[in-house]
Design a protein around this motif. Sequence first.
Motif, PDB file in Angstrom:
ATOM      1  N   ALA A 148     -10.663   4.506   5.809  1.00 46.11           N
ATOM      2  CA  ALA A 148      -9.524   3.634   6.074  1.00 46.11           C
ATOM      3  C   ALA A 148      -8.316   4.383   6.625  1.00 46.11           C
ATOM      4  O   ALA A 148      -7.325   3.745   7.006  1.00 46.11           O
ATOM      5  CB  ALA A 148      -9.122   2.908   4.788  1.00 46.11           C
ATOM      6  N   GLY A 149      -8.360   5.706   6.658  1.00 47.52           N
ATOM      7  CA  GLY A 149      -7.214   6.467   7.131  1.00 47.52           C
ATOM      8  C   GLY A 149      -6.142   6.668   6.080  1.00 47.52           C
ATOM      9  O   GLY A 149      -4.981   6.964   6.413  1.00 47.52           O
ATOM     10  N   VAL A 150      -6.496   6.521   4.802  1.00 44.93           N
ATOM     11  CA  VAL A 150      -5.532   6.702   3.715  1.00 44.93           C
ATOM     12  C   VAL A 150      -5.128   8.168   3.638  1.00 44.93           C
ATOM     13  O   VAL A 150      -5.978   9.068   3.653  1.00 44.93           O
ATOM     14  CB  VAL A 150      -6.128   6.220   2.381  1.00 44.93           C
ATOM     15  N   THR A 151      -3.830   8.403   3.531  1.00 44.13           N
ATOM     16  CA  THR A 151      -3.311   9.780   3.450  1.00 44.13           C
ATOM     17  C   THR A 151      -2.511  10.032   2.176  1.00 44.13           C
ATOM     18  O   THR A 151      -2.134  11.176   1.910  1.00 44.13           O
ATOM     19  CB  THR A 151      -2.395  10.078   4.651  1.00 44.13           C
ATOM     20  N   PHE A 152      -2.275   8.998   1.375  1.00 43.65           N
ATOM     21  CA  PHE A 152      -1.299   9.108   0.286  1.00 43.65           C
ATOM     22  C   PHE A 152      -1.627   8.056  -0.766  1.00 43.65           C
ATOM     23  O   PHE A 152      -1.835   6.887  -0.430  1.00 43.65           O
ATOM     24  CB  PHE A 152       0.085   8.853   0.887  1.00 43.65           C
TER      25      PHE A 152
ATOM     26  N   ILE B 214     -10.430  -8.487   4.274  1.00 47.23           N
ATOM     27  CA  ILE B 214      -9.362  -7.591   3.830  1.00 47.23           C
ATOM     28  C   ILE B 214      -9.717  -6.151   4.157  1.00 47.23           C
ATOM     29  O   ILE B 214      -8.886  -5.394   4.674  1.00 47.23           O
ATOM     30  CB  ILE B 214      -9.083  -7.771   2.324  1.00 47.23           C
ATOM     31  N   TRP B 215     -10.952  -5.737   3.863  1.00 50.53           N
ATOM     32  CA  TRP B 215     -11.308  -4.349   4.139  1.00 50.53           C
ATOM     33  C   TRP B 215     -11.240  -4.038   5.637  1.00 50.53           C
ATOM     34  O   TRP B 215     -10.712  -2.990   6.040  1.00 50.53           O
ATOM     35  CB  TRP B 215     -12.698  -4.024   3.600  1.00 50.53           C
ATOM     36  N   ARG B 216     -11.719  -4.959   6.459  1.00 52.98           N
ATOM     37  CA  ARG B 216     -11.653  -4.720   7.901  1.00 52.98           C
ATOM     38  C   ARG B 216     -10.200  -4.614   8.359  1.00 52.98           C
ATOM     39  O   ARG B 216      -9.861  -3.783   9.219  1.00 52.98           O
ATOM     40  CB  ARG B 216     -12.402  -5.826   8.649  1.00 52.98           C
ATOM     41  N   ASP B 217      -9.333  -5.444   7.779  1.00 53.60           N
ATOM     42  CA  ASP B 217      -7.907  -5.370   8.128  1.00 53.60           C
ATOM     43  C   ASP B 217      -7.280  -4.064   7.649  1.00 53.60           C
ATOM     44  O   ASP B 217      -6.423  -3.488   8.329  1.00 53.60           O
ATOM     45  CB  ASP B 217      -7.162  -6.559   7.514  1.00 53.60           C
ATOM     46  N   VAL B 218      -7.679  -3.604   6.470  1.00 50.21           N
ATOM     47  CA  VAL B 218      -7.166  -2.353   5.923  1.00 50.21           C
ATOM     48  C   VAL B 218      -7.536  -1.172   6.830  1.00 50.21           C
ATOM     49  O   VAL B 218      -6.711  -0.296   7.119  1.00 50.21           O
ATOM     50  CB  VAL B 218      -7.707  -2.146   4.491  1.00 50.21           C
ATOM     51  N   VAL B 219      -8.772  -1.152   7.293  1.00 51.20           N
ATOM     52  CA  VAL B 219      -9.219  -0.077   8.182  1.00 51.20           C
ATOM     53  C   VAL B 219      -8.467  -0.138   9.517  1.00 51.20           C
ATOM     54  O   VAL B 219      -8.028   0.894  10.048  1.00 51.20           O
ATOM     55  CB  VAL B 219     -10.736  -0.161   8.398  1.00 51.20           C
ATOM     56  N   ARG B 220      -8.296  -1.340  10.048  1.00 47.78           N
ATOM     57  CA  ARG B 220      -7.572  -1.477  11.309  1.00 47.78           C
ATOM     58  C   ARG B 220      -6.125  -1.023  11.165  1.00 47.78           C
ATOM     59  O   ARG B 220      -5.588  -0.337  12.053  1.00 47.78           O
ATOM     60  CB  ARG B 220      -7.617  -2.930  11.794  1.00 47.78           C
TER      61      ARG B 220
ATOM     62  N   GLY C  45      -4.536 -12.010  10.368  1.00 45.52           N
ATOM     63  CA  GLY C  45      -3.537 -11.159  11.007  1.00 45.52           C
ATOM     64  C   GLY C  45      -2.269 -10.945  10.206  1.00 45.52           C
ATOM     65  O   GLY C  45      -1.439 -10.102  10.559  1.00 45.52           O
ATOM     66  N   GLU C  46      -2.102 -11.692   9.098  1.00 42.50           N
ATOM     67  CA  GLU C  46      -0.843 -11.621   8.345  1.00 42.50           C
ATOM     68  C   GLU C  46      -0.675 -10.272   7.650  1.00 42.50           C
ATOM     69  O   GLU C  46       0.428  -9.735   7.586  1.00 42.50           O
ATOM     70  CB  GLU C  46      -0.793 -12.757   7.326  1.00 42.50           C
ATOM     71  N   LEU C  47      -1.755  -9.717   7.128  1.00 38.72           N
ATOM     72  CA  LEU C  47      -1.682  -8.411   6.479  1.00 38.72           C
ATOM     73  C   LEU C  47      -1.093  -7.387   7.449  1.00 38.72           C
ATOM     74  O   LEU C  47      -0.175  -6.636   7.104  1.00 38.72           O
ATOM     75  CB  LEU C  47      -3.080  -7.990   6.010  1.00 38.72           C
ATOM     76  N   ARG C  48      -1.608  -7.351   8.653  1.00 34.45           N
ATOM     77  CA  ARG C  48      -1.177  -6.370   9.657  1.00 34.45           C
ATOM     78  C   ARG C  48       0.261  -6.637  10.101  1.00 34.45           C
ATOM     79  O   ARG C  48       1.062  -5.708  10.218  1.00 34.45           O
ATOM     80  CB  ARG C  48      -2.143  -6.440  10.833  1.00 34.45           C
ATOM     81  N   ARG C  49       0.580  -7.908  10.350  1.00 36.50           N
ATOM     82  CA  ARG C  49       1.941  -8.236  10.782  1.00 36.50           C
ATOM     83  C   ARG C  49       2.953  -7.863   9.697  1.00 36.50           C
ATOM     84  O   ARG C  49       4.012  -7.298   9.982  1.00 36.50           O
ATOM     85  CB  ARG C  49       2.058  -9.721  11.131  1.00 36.50           C
ATOM     86  N   ASN C  50       2.645  -8.196   8.442  1.00 36.99           N
ATOM     87  CA  ASN C  50       3.560  -7.874   7.351  1.00 36.99           C
ATOM     88  C   ASN C  50       3.804  -6.375   7.262  1.00 36.99           C
ATOM     89  O   ASN C  50       4.944  -5.907   7.149  1.00 36.99           O
ATOM     90  CB  ASN C  50       2.991  -8.370   6.014  1.00 36.99           C
TER      91      ASN C  50
END
Length: 667
Positions: A38-42, A372-378, A326-331
Amino acid sequence: MTTKPTLSVPGIAYGGDYNPEQWPEEVWAEDMRLMREAGVTFVSVGIFSWALLEPREGEYDFSRMDKILGLLHENGIAADLATPTAAPPAWFYRAHPEALPVDKDGRRLSYGSRQTFCPSSPAYREAAVRITTALAERYADHPAVVMWHIHNEYGCHTNACCCDTSAAAFRTWLRVRYQDLATLNDAWGTAFWSQWYYDWDEILPPRATGAGPNPTNLLDWRRFCSDELLSLYTAERDVVREAAPATPVTTNFMAITDALDYWRWAPELDLVANDHYAMSTDPEAEIEIAMSSDLVRSLAGGPWFLMEHSTGAVNWQPVNRAKQPGELRRNALAHVARGADGIAFFQWRAAKAGAEQWHSAMVPHAGTDSQIWRDVVRLGADLGALAEVRGSTGTAEVAVAWDWNARWALEFPAQPNSGLRFVDLVRSWYEPLWRAGVAVDFVRPDADLSAYRVVLVPALYLVDDEGAANLVGFAERGGTLAVGFHSGAVDENCHVRLGGYPGAFREALGIRSDEHFPLQPGETVALSGGGTGSLWSERLRLEGAEAVVRYADGPLTGVPAVTRRTYGEGATWYLATHPDPTTLASLLTVLRTEAGVEPVRTAPEGVEVVRRRSPSADYLFLIDHAGNGARVPVAEDAVELLTGKPASGSVTLPPGEIAVVREPRRG
C-alpha cells in the motif's frame, strides 16, 4: 528561538494507527507485506497498550513492543510511538478509585472504556509520567521511532472533572490568575445573586445548581480544564524530550471541537497533528474538511499532520455510512491540499472485537478483496507521486477570526438567542469563500494581520481590549474588516461592554444599536434588494456608516441591516442579521473584490481549487466534488504530478477525480 525537531519520514508520510496487540503474531508478517504493497511509510503504535506494557504497577513487559518496533524497522516503516496514557489499566483504578472523574451532577464515572480519569488526580499524573519515563528510557534511540505521540485526543470524552481534587486545583489556578479575592469577585461579578466569596475554599467548579450558572465561573472553568490537560501533556512531553531531544513530539488535536484552547496548545507541539472525521449527515462534508484543515494549518503556522481520519464508515454516529466512490481519495488529498504533510487513518486493520469493531480501516473486515483496500493502495501511489509537495505552504489574503474563549462564551446559557452556534456561524461565512476558491487562514484576534487584505469576524462575541484594538487597527491601516452580529459584546470576563452594541467595535463600525430583536427558530426577516435574514436582528443607528441593506419588513422596517464605513485608510462592515446563503455570498464577494482579493483560479462550481507554494513552484490541487468533470486552465509549462504528464495550458478532470499541477514560479 529554538528550532523544533522535524519528522524524518521522506515525502508525504502515509499510514495509520497500528494495533498488532489485537492480533496473533502470525498476522504481523502479513501486515508488513500489505503495508509495503500500500505504500505505507509511517504508523502510530502503542496508543492503547498500557495494560499490556505495565501489567502490574511498576512491572513492565516490553517484549511485544520490542518485536513490533523491530519488525517495522526491518520493513522500512517508521514508528510514531505513543505514550498509552489515554486508557489506564483496571489495576490502576482499583488502587486509585479517587482518580475516576466526577461529573457536574456528582456522579463518579466507572472505568471500562477510555479517557476516564480526573485530569487533576496526582495518582494519575504520577502513573502517566512513570510509564512515559519507562518507554522513553527504553526506546529513545530505537531506529524505528521517528516521532513521539503523547496520549490520544486530549479532552475527548472526559475533558473535565468536578471532584474535590479538581476543585482544589481550580482554586490554585484562580489564585495565579487573580492573585486576590477582591480581583476575582470583580471579574466574576459576584455581587449578582449574592455570590460574593470571602474565602478561596468557598469557590467550586460549576457543578449542577438550581438556576443559571455564573458565566465568568463557567468561562474560567473552561480555561482551567484546557490548561490542566495541557499540563499533563507537557509533563509527559518533557520526559520524552529529555530522553530523545532530536525526535519530534506531538499529540493529536480535534481542532474543530470546543474542548481545548488550541491557540495555547499549538506552540507546545513540535508538529501539529489533527484527527478529523466527516459527518455522514453533512451533504457537503468537503467544506467542513476544508475549514478544519485551514484551521489546523493556521494553528501550525505551516504544514501539519493528519493523524486520523476514516477510510469509510465510523462507529459513533447515529447512522454510519460507507464513503461514496472516490470519496476516500478526495477526502485525503483535500487535507494534503491544505497543508497536511502526513496522511493517516484509524486504523490499519479493522478490529473484530471491542467498542470500535464497526469502524472502518485500511484493511477492512473483508480483507484485500475490497474497494477500500484498492482505494488505500491507490492513495499510497498518489502520495508517493506528491513527495515534492512536502514543506510547501498555503497562501491567503483573507483571515477569519477564531477564538475558543469566544466560542465557549457564546454558547453559555441565557444568551439573547440560544440557537447561536459558533462553528455554524463561522462556516456560513467560510462557505462562500470556499465555493469561490478564495484561500483563507484563521487567526486569533491579537494576531499579526499585516499579510491580509480582508479580516472576517463572524462570531467574536467575547474579545479583550487588545484583540479588539488589533482588529480595528487593521482596518484603520487600510484593511477591510467585516464584523458579524453580537460580536464584541463582552470583554474577557464576560462583562457586557456598555454604551450600546456592538460593544468593542461600535465606534470603528460607525453604528450604534440599543436593542436586540433575535428571531425565533424558522423566523426570517425580509431584506431590501431581496433575500432574508435569520437568527438575529437589531435596532441600528448610523453614526458615520452608510446603510448597504435595510430590513424590509417587521418591527425594524427601514432600519439598517448591513452597513459599511470608510475608516482610516480602510473599510469596516457590519452584518446585523444572518443573511441567507445567496445574500451573504454576494456581500462577501463585494467586500473582498473591493479589497482586491481574487480566487486562486477560476473553476466550475463544485471543483475545489487550492494552492500550496514553495520557493520554486506553485502546486495547484483541483478536486471535483460535484462529479461533473471540469477543464481548468493552468500554465503552459505545468506538469500534472499524479500522472507525470505535461498539462500544456489546461487540465481536464474526469467526474469525481483529482489533479495536482506543478506550475513553476516566475519572478
